[in-house]
Design a protein around this motif. Structure first.
Motif: not given
Length: 581
Positions: A113-132, A140-148
């Motif tokens: 579960g922890v691995a999935a949360i970390v991996t998908v949260t990081a990968w979602s930055v790319r998804w968010e970039g596609q939507v933008r 670009q997404v501010v990485w430290w904000q997305w880490a929250l």
């Protein structure tokens, strides 16, 4: 001992017994477990990950965290129910899982579960970039904000879980208090009913009513205000002027904005190079007359007073919740027709559209009363001297105008000379009917109906040419962006995959977006919060597209495509207030 004394003693003994049972069975660990439910946590992680997948619009980190937290809490509840059911089946089958196996399984699920949360949260930055990118924003997404995001999601999910367990504890306390008097199943059913009664009472009677009262109070005060730079007009052609029976202080804030921003005759002349007239703008506010019928009658009298029925164009306009009319929809007609226009609208609420949508009957009734009153007077005029009768509405205003025509294409083509509906809602009756009977193979986001004979759907100007068939009159245009959650959100999303996710998709919908039961419904609902925080041409922002639409619906003599482009350039600076207006 008297009968009353014996009854009192029995009541006292029952109360003592109930208190003892509550003390024995309801310890503090009933609210917060020592160990979380493994099945609940597994499904919670799955729902968290799915909530980060692409939706219609980009989201801020805090909104994504909120959406993920609610999704995870829902997943935990589903997983806990599934685990309870699985445990029951195993017991029924006589299967026992050893404690060390359970502990090992829980530990493995925790690590995964922890691995999935970390991996998908990081990968979602790319998804968010596609939507933008799909809505022409920098990827670009501010990485430290997305880490929250996972931290916000954990806080929201934990809070919701605490509330749910507190309710469950209260239900058990009530059930065990009745356990000595009635059978256990009945006691627990009683506890559930009482808990539901209390929850509904608190949410609806206290939280919801208090919130609505606060919103209504704030909206009422705002409705009494006047926008900066808006002054009472002196022209007789405008409601709110000294000659008007619809007094300035009764029009509401949006009504004063509407009449106070009528296009100046000098501006029209400067654009066309020809003499122009002062446009007619009629507006009737909630406080202008006591009843709906009286307000509709006042609107007709105002049109008669201002000479609105003698103009070449007469447009009946539906308003949004606050009574707002987008200047991008009202000003083009005044420029195109040299000010020889009359526009009439009527307020039905001063609440934001997302609140007014809860009581759509007001919008429908007001649109129907206004259009019927205007139409009844219009049809008595000599056929050769009638103005061209148009209808217009954006968002909830489009619902109001469609309802005025009973959602009937036959009425629209018979009783009007054209219509423009911008960003329709899922509840628009005519929009629903037309979309449902579109030509097979045409996409839901740009349907082809009756080979484009009267109605066409567009997001960009080239869409008016689809299909490549004659476009008769009267003409109706629907402007709807592929990424507009106001158009595409509906209760059906909860359980049914929408056709607008089929291939081909609209240009502004991410190819990575997928449909998930319930979760997509929630994702698109969250998109509503940011529907107007994107550039024009995306989300619920339509920019100058109404200018191109009006030029197709009712082109004046001598008007050219170059004139349309030039007018769109002039109107680019017209403010387009957001979704909540």
């Amino acid at each position: 001992m008297s009968v009353a004394g014996r009854a009192l003693k029995r009541t006292r003994d029952w109360a003592r017994g109930a208190a003892e049972r509550v003390r024995r069975h309801a310890g503090p660990d009933r609210v917060v477990r020592r160990r979380p439910c493994p099945g609940g946590m597994a499904v919670a992680v799955l729902c968290y990950c799915l909530s980060l997948t692409p939706s219609l619009l980009p989201r801020s980190w805090w909104l994504q965290g909120l959406a993920a937290g609610v999704s995870a809490a829902f997943g935990y509840a589903v997983g806990a129910v599934l685990q309870t059911f699985a445990r029951f089946l195993l017991r029924w089958a006589g299967v026992r899982i050893r404690p060390h196996v359970r502990r090992a399984t829980g530990a493995a699920l925790g690590v995964l579960g922890v691995a999935a949360i970390v991996t998908v949260t990081a990968w979602s930055v790319r998804w968010e970039g596609q939507v933008r990118r799909a809505v022409t924003l920098p990827p670009q997404v501010v990485w430290w904000q997305w880490a929250l995001v996972p931290l916000v999601a954990a806080l929201v999910g934990a809070l919701l879980l605490l509330v749910a367990r507190t309710v469950r504890l209260g239900t058990r306390i009530v059930a065990r208090a009745f356990d000595a008097l009635i059978p256990r199943p009945v006691a627990y059913a009683t506890g559930v009913v009482l808990a539901a009664f209390v929850i509904v009472g608190v949410v609806q009677g206290f939280l919801l009513n208090a919130a609505l009262d606060a919103i209504e109070s704030g909206a009422s005060l705002a409705d009494k205000g006047t926008g900066e730079g808006i002054h009472q007009p002196g022209l007789r052609t405008l409601s709110g002027s000294p000659a008007s029976a619809a007094h300035w202080d009764t029009l509401g804030a949006q009504g004063r904005n509407f009449v106070g921003t009528a296009t100046a005759r000098a501006d029209i002349t400067a654009f066309t190079g020809r003499p122009a007239e002062d446009p007619v703008r009629v507006y009737v506010g909630l406080r202008s007359a006591a009843t709906l019928d009286e307000r509709a009658a006042l609107a007709v009298r105002e049109l008669e007073r201002t000479g609105g029925f003698s103009r070449r164009i007469l447009a009946v306009m539906g308003t949004t919740g606050t009574g707002w009319i987008n200047g991008q929809g009202s000003k083009p007609l005044e420029y195109m027709w040299g000010g020889d226009t009359a526009e009439v609208a009527m307020q039905y609420s001063y609440l934001p559209s997302w609140v007014s949508a809860l009581t759509e009957d007001e919008a429908a009734d007001t649109g129907r009363a206004l259009f019927d009153a205007v139409y009844d007077k219009w049809r008595t005029l000599p056929a050769g001297s009638r103005p061209r009768l148009l209808v217009y509405g954006e968002s909830l205003g489009s619902f109001s105008m469609e309802s005025a025509l009973d959602g009937s294409l036959a009425r629209l083509t018979k009783e009007t000379d054209g219509a423009l509906f911008v960003g329709p809602t899922y509840d628009n009756p005519l929009w629903k009917t037309l979309t449902a009977r579109r030509r097979p193979g045409s996409p839901e986001w740009r349907p082809v109906v009756d080979d484009g004979a009267n109605v066409r759907f567009a997001q960009v100007p080239k869409d008016y040419g689809i299909p490549a068939a004659p476009w008769g009159e009267p003409r109706a245009v629907y402007l709807q962006n592929g990424s507009d959650p106001v158009v595409w959100w509906s209760p059906d999303l909860a359980l049914h995959r929408p056709d607008w996710l089929d291939r081909p998709r609209a240009r502004d919908v991410s190819p990575a977006m997928q449909w998930y039961p319930l979760l997509t419904f929630w994702q698109v609902a969250c998109d509503l919060a940011g529907a107007d925080s994107v550039p024009d041409g995306f989300g619920h922002r339509y920019g100058t597209m109404p200018t191109t639409a009006w030029a197709r619906i009712t082109r004046p003599p001598g008007w050219s495509e170059a004139d349309t482009v030039r007018l769109a350039g002039v109107l680019e600076s017209v403010p387009e207030p957001g979704l909540l207006d």
